[in-house]
Design an enzyme around this catalytic site. Structure first.
Site, PDB file in Angstrom:
ATOM      1  N   ARG A 110       0.880  -1.171   0.000  1.00 57.07           N
ATOM      2  CA  ARG A 110       0.000   0.000   0.000  1.00 57.07           C
ATOM      3  C   ARG A 110       0.918   1.221   0.000  1.00 57.07           C
ATOM      4  O   ARG A 110       1.707   1.414   0.924  1.00 57.07           O
ATOM      5  CB  ARG A 110      -0.906   0.010   1.237  1.00 57.07           C
ATOM      6  CG  ARG A 110      -1.597   1.345   1.445  1.00 57.07           C
ATOM      7  CD  ARG A 110      -2.707   1.306   2.452  1.00 57.07           C
ATOM      8  NE  ARG A 110      -3.876   0.622   1.897  1.00 57.07           N
ATOM      9  CZ  ARG A 110      -5.087   0.659   2.438  1.00 57.07           C
ATOM     10  NH1 ARG A 110      -5.300   1.347   3.555  1.00 57.07           N
ATOM     11  NH2 ARG A 110      -6.090   0.015   1.874  1.00 57.07           N
ATOM     12  N   HIS A 137      -7.363   0.759  -6.468  1.00 60.56           N
ATOM     13  CA  HIS A 137      -7.592  -0.096  -5.294  1.00 60.56           C
ATOM     14  C   HIS A 137      -8.246  -1.395  -5.793  1.00 60.56           C
ATOM     15  O   HIS A 137      -9.409  -1.682  -5.490  1.00 60.56           O
ATOM     16  CB  HIS A 137      -8.480   0.639  -4.297  1.00 60.56           C
ATOM     17  CG  HIS A 137      -8.437   0.078  -2.898  1.00 60.56           C
ATOM     18  ND1 HIS A 137      -7.625  -0.982  -2.529  1.00 60.56           N
ATOM     19  CD2 HIS A 137      -9.117   0.429  -1.776  1.00 60.56           C
ATOM     20  CE1 HIS A 137      -7.809  -1.255  -1.253  1.00 60.56           C
ATOM     21  NE2 HIS A 137      -8.709  -0.417  -0.768  1.00 60.56           N
ATOM     22  N   GLN A 140     -10.151  -3.962  -3.483  1.00 63.24           N
ATOM     23  CA  GLN A 140     -11.449  -3.515  -2.978  1.00 63.24           C
ATOM     24  C   GLN A 140     -12.548  -3.752  -4.015  1.00 63.24           C
ATOM     25  O   GLN A 140     -13.635  -4.246  -3.677  1.00 63.24           O
ATOM     26  CB  GLN A 140     -11.387  -2.029  -2.604  1.00 63.24           C
ATOM     27  CG  GLN A 140     -12.669  -1.513  -1.991  1.00 63.24           C
ATOM     28  CD  GLN A 140     -12.958  -2.133  -0.636  1.00 63.24           C
ATOM     29  OE1 GLN A 140     -12.118  -2.101   0.248  1.00 63.24           O
ATOM     30  NE2 GLN A 140     -14.138  -2.713  -0.467  1.00 63.24           N
ATOM     31  N   ASP A 226     -17.190   7.072  -1.461  1.00 58.01           N
ATOM     32  CA  ASP A 226     -15.936   6.929  -0.724  1.00 58.01           C
ATOM     33  C   ASP A 226     -15.692   8.249   0.012  1.00 58.01           C
ATOM     34  O   ASP A 226     -16.386   9.246  -0.235  1.00 58.01           O
ATOM     35  CB  ASP A 226     -14.809   6.627  -1.743  1.00 58.01           C
ATOM     36  CG  ASP A 226     -13.480   6.238  -1.105  1.00 58.01           C
ATOM     37  OD1 ASP A 226     -13.435   6.037   0.130  1.00 58.01           O
ATOM     38  OD2 ASP A 226     -12.481   6.143  -1.842  1.00 58.01           O
ATOM     39  N   CYS A 266     -16.267   1.429   0.618  1.00 54.81           N
ATOM     40  CA  CYS A 266     -15.080   0.614   0.941  1.00 54.81           C
ATOM     41  C   CYS A 266     -14.675   0.749   2.409  1.00 54.81           C
ATOM     42  O   CYS A 266     -13.973  -0.117   2.918  1.00 54.81           O
ATOM     43  CB  CYS A 266     -13.931   0.981   0.018  1.00 54.81           C
ATOM     44  SG  CYS A 266     -13.326   2.670   0.184  1.00 54.81           S
ATOM     45  N   ARG A 294     -13.371  -8.832   1.581  1.00 55.26           N
ATOM     46  CA  ARG A 294     -11.970  -8.542   1.232  1.00 55.26           C
ATOM     47  C   ARG A 294     -11.115  -9.774   1.520  1.00 55.26           C
ATOM     48  O   ARG A 294     -10.256 -10.156   0.728  1.00 55.26           O
ATOM     49  CB  ARG A 294     -11.449  -7.356   2.065  1.00 55.26           C
ATOM     50  CG  ARG A 294     -11.947  -5.992   1.636  1.00 55.26           C
ATOM     51  CD  ARG A 294     -11.352  -5.530   0.313  1.00 55.26           C
ATOM     52  NE  ARG A 294      -9.902  -5.468   0.321  1.00 55.26           N
ATOM     53  CZ  ARG A 294      -9.169  -4.454   0.789  1.00 55.26           C
ATOM     54  NH1 ARG A 294      -9.769  -3.387   1.269  1.00 55.26           N
ATOM     55  NH2 ARG A 294      -7.844  -4.469   0.736  1.00 55.26           N
TER      56      ARG A 294
END
Ligand code: CP
Ligand code: NVA
Length: 311
Positions: A110, A137, A140, A226, A266, A294
């Site tokens: 990340r 991402h 996700q 988001d 998310c 996830r």
């Protein structure tokens, strides 16, 4: 356990790194792996394998899902952050990749720019997974689509409304729509549009842009949003609060979507900013399944990257 087979390594740096057929396989494997987990069935295909996780930004879900998932597959995990490794003291990313990939079997990163993860991968002997960059991402969206399929069946031909920032999540939704055959309705405040070059789409057929977020939600099968300020953009927080004030997914927006529309986020969420409490805590919200998934999809992903198509 690592073997230097540069030619056969598959990385997962963006959603387009897998084909539609491979996604069909992954979703089926994720369902089976989830079934085993719920039944307390031991499944250790990655015994003696090690996952290195490198975090240059904060995380709750990504860390817990990869770490718990790798242990459940029989493997182990090394957790590194910028603050407690030489990564934060300017060791070149290429050198870090060479060293870490000689000692571990798979790496999750990340970080900030996508270029960093691309550089790491090009010097890695083992598969590298994008655990979020400024641009993408993919893990996700993998979980989000799996969650959609669990609740509603195939996402092909469906409409996903994106309300909010033209960020890493939005870019990845656009890639997924083109690859898997659905449509994204995008509504972003002025100045925060998606940069269409980042997603690298072949055409503009899989998305439509709406000025008014309610118009984007009209007829949608899935409404998603988001945070207004993603990690790394905190200096823009106050300006974003003003610009995004009308981009809060509320009951009125859900009412113009299809009656059986789902809501996803998310997480982490800010109730009263990008989503109202009534929506995220309401009956159409599947955010907790989405978060749990996830782990199941990433277990399927690690299995695929290390072992190929397991029957
Ligand atoms: N959704 C997600 O990636 O959450 P974390 O930042 O907690 O990992
Ligand atoms: N867009 C958000 C997602 C967090 C999981 C960020 O990049 O901070």
């Amino acid at each position: 356990m690592s073997t230097p087979q540069q030619n056969t390594i598959r990385h997962y740096l963006q959603f387009t790194d897998l084909s539609a057929d491979e996604y069909a396989h992954l979703f089926a494997r994720a369902a089976e792996i989830k079934r085993k987990f719920k039944a307390y069935e031991k499944y250790h295909p990655l015994a003696d394998r090690t996952l290195a996780m490198i975090f240059e930004k904060a995380s709750t879900r990504t860390r817990v899902s990869f770490e718990a998932g790798m242990y459940q597959l029989g493997g182990s995990v090394v957790h590194l952050t910028t603050g407690d490794s030489q990564l934060g003291r300017s060791e070149p990313i290429e050198d870090s990749a060479r060293v870490i990939s000689r000692m571990t079997d798979i790496v999750m990163i990340r970080t900030y720019g996508q270029d960093k993860i691309v550089r790491f991968a090009s010097h890695s002997r083992v598969p590298v997974i994008n655990g979020l960059t400024n641009e993408f991402h993919p893990c996700q969206i993998l979980a989000d689509i799996f969650t959609y399929i669990e609740h509603r069946g195939s996402i092909q031909g469906k409409t996903v409304a994106w309300v909010g920032d033209g960020n890493n999540m939005a870019n990845t939704w656009l890639q997924a729509a083109e690859l898997l055959g659905f449509t994204v309705h995008l509504s972003t405040p002025s100045g925060y549009e998606v940069d269409q070059a980042v997603a690298g789409l072949r055409s503009a057929e899989s998305y439509k842009i709406f000025k008014d977020p309610e118009d984007a939600c009209r007829g949608a099968d899935l409404v998603t949003t988001d945070v207004w300020t993603s990690m790394g953009f905190e200096a823009e927080n106050e300006a974003r609060k003003k610009a995004f004030a009308d981009w809060c997914v509320d009951v009125a927006m859900m009412q113009v979507a299809k009656p059986d529309a789902l809501f996803m986020h998310c997480l982490p969420a800010h109730r009263g900013e990008e989503v109202s409490a009534e929506v995220i805590d309401g009956p159409q919200s599947v955010v907790w399944d989405e978060a749990e998934n996830r782990m199941h999809v990433q277990k399927a992903l690690m299995e695929f990257l290390l072992l190929g198509k397991v029957a």
